[in-house]
Scaffold this active site. Structure first.
Site, PDB file in Angstrom:
ATOM      1  N   GLU A 150      -0.490  -1.622   5.813  1.00 45.03           N
ATOM      2  CA  GLU A 150       1.451  -0.629   6.748  1.00 45.03           C
ATOM      3  C   GLU A 150       0.817   1.460   6.841  1.00 45.03           C
ATOM      4  OE1 GLU A 150       5.136   0.786   7.714  1.00 45.03           O
ATOM      5  OE2 GLU A 150       3.468   1.367   5.977  1.00 45.03           O
ATOM      6  N   ASP A 161       1.149  -0.751   0.699  1.00 45.36           N
ATOM      7  CA  ASP A 161      -0.098   0.246  -0.027  1.00 45.36           C
ATOM      8  C   ASP A 161       0.619   1.646   0.140  1.00 45.36           C
ATOM      9  OD1 ASP A 161       0.887  -0.770   2.762  1.00 45.36           O
ATOM     10  OD2 ASP A 161      -0.858   0.828   3.760  1.00 45.36           O
TER      11      ASP A 161
HETATM   12  N1  BES Z   1       8.889   3.325   5.882  1.00 42.17           N
HETATM   13  C1  BES Z   1       8.157   3.612   6.636  1.00 42.17           C
HETATM   14  C2  BES Z   1       8.657   3.832   7.739  1.00 42.17           C
HETATM   15  C3  BES Z   1       9.945   5.103   7.583  1.00 42.17           C
HETATM   16  C4  BES Z   1       9.343   6.233   7.750  1.00 42.17           C
HETATM   17  C5  BES Z   1      10.951   3.787   7.849  1.00 42.17           C
HETATM   18  C6  BES Z   1      10.656   6.785   8.325  1.00 42.17           C
HETATM   19  C7  BES Z   1      12.236   4.726   8.169  1.00 42.17           C
HETATM   20  C8  BES Z   1      12.083   6.162   8.045  1.00 42.17           C
HETATM   21  C9  BES Z   1       6.209   2.967   6.623  1.00 42.17           C
HETATM   22  O1  BES Z   1       6.215   2.731   5.607  1.00 42.17           O
HETATM   23  C10 BES Z   1       5.872   4.190   7.263  1.00 42.17           C
HETATM   24  O2  BES Z   1       6.012   5.005   6.798  1.00 42.17           O
HETATM   25  N2  BES Z   1       5.567   3.937   8.619  1.00 42.17           N
HETATM   26  C11 BES Z   1       4.021   4.723   9.095  1.00 42.17           C
HETATM   27  C12 BES Z   1       3.533   3.344  10.217  1.00 42.17           C
HETATM   28  C13 BES Z   1       2.429   3.943  11.265  1.00 42.17           C
HETATM   29  C14 BES Z   1       1.243   4.140  10.263  1.00 42.17           C
HETATM   30  C15 BES Z   1       2.402   3.041  12.427  1.00 42.17           C
HETATM   31  C16 BES Z   1       4.757   5.559   9.856  1.00 42.17           C
HETATM   32  O3  BES Z   1       6.118   5.645  10.775  1.00 42.17           O
HETATM   33  O4  BES Z   1       4.674   6.865  10.231  1.00 42.17           O
HETATM   34 ZN    ZN Z   2       5.151   5.188   4.531  1.00 41.21          ZN
END
Ligand code: BES
Ligand code: ZN
Length: 456
Positions: free
Chosen positions: A153, A88
């Site tokens: 996710e 997603d």
């Molecule tokens: N790829 C990101 C995680 C991430 C963010 C890794 C910044 C490294 C640096 C992931 O897709 C994401 O955005 N995760 C969300 C999770 C939340 C919705 C629980 C986030 O971090 O906001």
């Molecule tokens: Zn993200």
């Protein structure tokens, strides 16, 4: 590995073309109207896995968006790797800030531009293409491999826990690998060894039953927008610390060696600041910028609405106001507990003239990798082989709920082997993927699969 690596070189352009086709599907999980696109997106991935010699390729339905699962179990005696990613993507607004449309991927300056190119479709395809390279050159993978790619996710992985319970036997593995993070900088292969957790809340502040004339009523009633703004302003003190009682109770101070490890990285703070466009650095007193964004908890208002925001002026006392508040969490903090503490505090500081309701939307737990496990040296070696540069350990301030859940459920180490860049515009307009990193990422994954044979 010459055969596999030269296959990856020969098929470089096709690997990009195939990623482009997948990125065209607008798989925005937060938009209920996109549910058919989410299903199509999962099916597209499953289809690209068929023909790669997997024992199983399945689309797993959930109470929300589907996940994709595949497995190759033809390496008896060799370890099993579970690769996780998400299919997603984030919403695209503000749409008018995109140089080329988000779902019409374009190549400029050695980069692929489009929504989801790096977060996380490109990084999922890195593994798909590494798998392909082995299957097409050797008819088998050097290790056993399972792939799970979820569809929720970006909206808090709401149905993932239930799916993982249902499929716990299918997800059993010796190691976990997730490619959904960024490198420390250009040409610096980076293994991420810490992620923050998250607790996300929505706060509603209600006042009068409807908007009122501010001439007739202003001064006689509490304005919900004023009240909410005052409440939010109270959530930090003058040192940038969160004022919610109990917020830091479980937080462990960084050790001297953790601080030294972070300090040893070549962080260019002025460049980092310039890349944000913000006028100044700001944060909790007593910590460096990297410590603040990687290893300290935060509380942020993500959005605030209420009252009149049309053109011109309108004189009202608004009936209500609303804010979205998120906390990034560090090891030992628990999302539900932090959400409860913040919610209780907001109600306690709410002035008597308004009614406050708080809803917990979702959360995820923080992760700290057991870096003394030998698999981390092996992953470093694989990454370094592909990039020809030493691999560093970093942390990230973002969250990936699955990582902690799988680590707790299996007790196995998780390798966060990410190929993004800090300024990749994830979640923002003009998201991009460095095509050289895409190529080297595929090689890194291939080396990793091969090198894992040496860990027991
Ligand atoms: N790829 C990101 C995680 C991430 C963010 C890794 C910044 C490294 C640096 C992931 O897709 C994401 O955005 N995760 C969300 C999770 C939340 C919705 C629980 C986030 O971090 O906001
Ligand atoms: Zn993200």
């Amino acid at each position: 590995m010459k055969d596999v690596i030269s296959y990856i070189d020969q098929h470089r352009q096709r690997f990009v073309d195939e990623l482009i086709e997948w990125v065209k599907i607008p798989a925005i999980s937060s938009d209920p109207e996109r549910a058919p696109d989410m299903a199509r997106n999962a099916e597209h991935l499953a289809e690209s896995l068929r023909g790669l010699g997997a024992d199983r390729v399945e689309v797993w339905p959930t109470a929300g968006h589907p996940a994709v699962f595949a497995e190759w179990l033809h390496a008896p005696g060799a370890p099993t790797l579970l690769v996780y990613g998400h299919h997603d993507v984030q919403p695209v607004d503000p749409l008018d800030e995109w140089v080329t449309p988000p779902f019409e991927p374009a190549i400029r300056d050695g980069r692929l531009w489009g929504r989801g190119v790096v977060d996380d479709k490109g990084q999922v395809y890195i593994h798909v293409k590494a798998i392909e390279a082995f299957i097409k050159t050797r008819k088998r993978l050097p290790i056993n491999l399972k792939l799970i790619v979820e569809g929720e996710e970006e909206i808090g992985s709401e149905h993932l826990d239930a799916l993982m319970r249902e499929k716990s036997a299918d997800l059993r593995a010796d190691f976990v690998c997730v490619s959904d993070t960024a490198m420390f900088g250009r040409n610096i292969p980076s293994l991420c060894v810490g992620l923050r957790g998250l607790a996300y809340l929505e706060v509603r502040v209600d006042g009068p039953k409807n908007d009122l004339h501010s001439g007739s009523f202003g001064g006689g009633l509490l304005n919900p927008v004023n009240a909410l703004a005052a409440m939010i302003a109270k959530l930090h003190d003058e040192n940038g610390r969160v004022t919610v009682p109990g917020f830091y109770d479980r937080v462990h101070e960084l050790t001297a060696s953790e601080r030294a490890e972070i300090k040893s990285l070549p962080f260019d703070e002025p460049e980092w600041l310039a890349s944000t466009g913000s006028p100044a650095i700001h944060g909790e007193k007593g910590y460096s910028t990297l410590e603040r964004v990687w290893a300290r908890p935060t509380l942020d208002c993500n959005g605030i609405v209420g009252g009149f925001h049309g053109v011109g002026a309108k004189t009202i006392i608004p009936a209500r106001a609303m804010a979205k508040i998120s906390c990034r969490l560090v090891p030992h903090q628990e999302p539900e507990e932090i959400a409860r503490l913040v919610g209780e505090h907001l109600k306690k500081i709410a002035p008597p003239g308004v009614r406050v309701t708080v809803e917990y939307l979702h959360g995820g737990r923080p992760y700290l990798a057991p870096t003394d496990h030998p698999v981390f040296e092996v992953a470093k070696r694989a990454f370094t082989k592909a990039f020809g540069q030493p691999t560093v350990f970093i942390r990230e301030g973002g969250s990936i709920p699955f990582v902690r859940t799988i680590a707790d459920a299996t007790g196995k180490p998780c390798l966060l082997m990410g190929f993004g860049q800090p300024d990749e515009n994830a979640h923002a307009p003009n998201e991009w993927l460095d095509l050289e990193n895409y190529q080297l990422g595929i090689k890194s994954a291939a080396y990793l699969y091969e090198e894992l044979l040496s860990v027991r």
